[in-house]
Write a protein that holds these residues in place. Structure first.
Motif, mmCIF file in Angstrom:
data_model
loop_
_atom_site.group_PDB
_atom_site.id
_atom_site.type_symbol
_atom_site.label_atom_id
_atom_site.label_comp_id
_atom_site.label_asym_id
_atom_site.label_seq_id
_atom_site.Cartn_x
_atom_site.Cartn_y
_atom_site.Cartn_z
ATOM 1 N N HIS A 187 0.836 -1.201 0.000
ATOM 2 C CA HIS A 187 0.000 0.000 0.000
ATOM 3 C C HIS A 187 0.871 1.251 0.000
ATOM 4 C CE1 HIS A 187 -4.194 1.284 0.484
ATOM 5 N NE2 HIS A 187 -3.742 2.284 1.222
ATOM 6 N N MET A 188 1.928 1.224 0.807
ATOM 7 C CA MET A 188 2.838 2.371 0.876
ATOM 8 C C MET A 188 3.540 2.591 -0.460
ATOM 9 S SD MET A 188 6.184 3.122 3.288
ATOM 10 C CE MET A 188 5.421 2.575 4.802
ATOM 11 N N VAL B 85 7.802 13.254 5.255
ATOM 12 C CA VAL B 85 7.750 12.888 3.843
ATOM 13 C C VAL B 85 7.656 11.368 3.754
ATOM 14 C CG1 VAL B 85 8.899 13.002 1.600
ATOM 15 C CG2 VAL B 85 9.210 14.863 3.225
ATOM 16 N N ILE B 86 6.804 10.869 2.850
ATOM 17 C CA ILE B 86 6.687 9.422 2.660
ATOM 18 C C ILE B 86 7.589 9.024 1.494
ATOM 19 C CG2 ILE B 86 5.132 7.483 2.294
ATOM 20 C CD1 ILE B 86 4.630 9.122 4.846
ATOM 21 N N THR B 87 8.624 8.241 1.782
ATOM 22 C CA THR B 87 9.584 7.826 0.759
ATOM 23 C C THR B 87 9.912 6.346 0.914
ATOM 24 O OG1 THR B 87 11.537 8.315 2.101
ATOM 25 C CG2 THR B 87 10.615 10.141 0.796
ATOM 26 N N LEU B 88 10.810 5.854 0.038
ATOM 27 C CA LEU B 88 11.241 4.462 0.121
ATOM 28 C C LEU B 88 11.971 4.169 1.430
ATOM 29 C CD1 LEU B 88 12.470 3.823 -3.543
ATOM 30 C CD2 LEU B 88 10.426 2.899 -2.439
ATOM 31 N N SER B 89 12.500 5.201 2.066
ATOM 32 C CA SER B 89 13.137 5.010 3.363
ATOM 33 C C SER B 89 12.130 4.484 4.379
ATOM 34 C CB SER B 89 13.739 6.333 3.856
ATOM 35 O OG SER B 89 14.244 6.207 5.167
ATOM 36 N N ASP B 90 10.888 5.008 4.337
ATOM 37 C CA ASP B 90 9.842 4.534 5.239
ATOM 38 C C ASP B 90 9.467 3.086 4.925
ATOM 39 O OD1 ASP B 90 9.144 7.091 6.730
ATOM 40 O OD2 ASP B 90 8.890 7.744 4.674
ATOM 41 N N ASP C 169 4.639 7.594 8.027
ATOM 42 C CA ASP C 169 5.896 8.357 8.106
ATOM 43 C C ASP C 169 6.762 7.779 9.230
ATOM 44 O OD1 ASP C 169 7.856 10.261 7.739
ATOM 45 O OD2 ASP C 169 6.788 11.808 8.854
ATOM 46 N N LEU C 170 7.345 6.616 9.002
ATOM 47 C CA LEU C 170 8.025 5.883 10.069
ATOM 48 C C LEU C 170 9.270 6.572 10.592
ATOM 49 C CD1 LEU C 170 6.203 3.591 8.656
ATOM 50 C CD2 LEU C 170 7.747 2.037 9.824
#
Length: 227
Positions: free
Chosen positions: A182-183, A207-212, A201-202
Motif C-alpha cells: 500500500h505504501m 515525507v513518505i519515501t522508500l526510506s519509510d 511516516d516511520l
C-alpha cells in the motif's frame, strides 16, 4: 445624552467597518511560511487553530512531554506531545533525521493567528533567542492542513478517539506486507490510495519515501527497529 449616544454609535460602526475590511483584505497567499519559504494556500489550513511542530533531532531525543510553558510567546488552548515513533533508542540516537512531533492548538483559531504564531516560533532562530537558548528545538512548524488525515471521516474535530499504529498504513489493524504494498503504491502516485500519514511516516521526516518502506520491512522482519 442623544449626542453622546449618536457619537458612540458612530465610533462603534467605524471600528466595526475597519475590522471587517481588514478581515476581508486578509489573504493567506500574501504570506510565506518562514521555515519553508513557500507561500501559504487555503488548503494549508484545517481551520482548527492547530500547528504541527516537528522537533529538531536534538530536542526529539530528550523524550519529554511539552506543555504550554514551553511556548510562552503563544496563547494556547492545548499542547499534545505525540508518542515517539520508536522505542528503539539506539536506532533513534544513530539516526540524525529522526524527529518527534508536538501539536499545539491556539486560543484564536483563525488562519491569521496561525500564521502569526508560526512566525513567532520561527523567531526562536534569531540571534537574541539563540544566545539564551543555544539548542535549536524546532525543525519545522506548519498549520494542521486539510490532507494531514487522509481519510476525510477521521479528523481531530469529530473523532476524539482517533488513533493509529506505526506501520499500519491502510488502517486495518493488521501489520503485514499489505501495508508495504500500500505504501509503495502511494509513493508511486497511484490514484485512490488512502493512507494514515502519521502511521506511514516511520522516520518522522514529514515525507513518505522508500526510506519509510525500508523501515517497515525491517520492522516486519523483526530486525529490532521500531519494535
Amino acid at each position: 445624552m442623544k449626542k453622546i449616544t449618536a457619537l458612540f454609535l458612530a465610533v462603534f460602526m467605524a471600528v466595526s467597518l475597519s475590522v471587517n475590511l481588514y478581515a476581508a483584505d486578509f489573504d493567506v497567499s500574501d504570506y510565506k511560511n518562514p521555515f519553508t519559504g513557500t507561500a501559504y494556500t487555503e488548503d494549508d489550513f484545517y481551520g482548527n487553530g492547530t500547528i504541527i511542530i516537528i522537533l529538531s533531532h536534538e530536542a526529539s531525543i530528550e523524550w519529554r512531554e511539552y506543555t504550554k510553558e514551553d511556548f510562552p510567546e503563544l496563547e494556547l488552548d492545548s499542547v499534545d506531545t505525540k508518542d515517539p515513533a520508536s522505542t528503539d533508542k539506539e536506532f533513534i540516537l544513530g539516526n540524525p533525521e529522526y524527529r518527534n512531533f508536538v501539536h499545539i492548538t491556539l486560543k484564536d483559531k483563525s488562519n491569521k493567528a496561525v500564521i502569526e504564531a508560526i512566525e513567532l516560533l520561527y523567531n526562536r532562530n534569531d540571534d537574541d533567542y539563540m544566545s539564551e537558548n543555544p539548542k535549536k528545538d524546532i525543525h519545522l512548524a506548519l498549520p494542521m492542513y486539510k490532507t494531514y488525515y487522509d481519510k476525510p471521516d477521521i479528523n481531530p474535530d469529530i473523532d476524539d478517539n482517533f488513533s493509529y499504529t506505526i506501520g499500519d498504513v491502510n488502517n486495518d489493524d493488521i501489520l503485514n506486507l499489505t501495508d508495504v504494498s500500500h505504501m509503495l503504491k502511494y509513493i508511486a502516485g497511484w490514484e485512490n490510495i488512502e493512507i494514515i500519514f502519521l502511521a506511514t511516516d516511520l522516520n518522522g521526516d514529514d515525507v513518505i519515501t522508500l526510506s519509510d518502506a525500508s523501515i517497515l520491512l525491517k520492522k516486519l522482519a523483526k530486525w529490532g527497529i521500531y519494535n
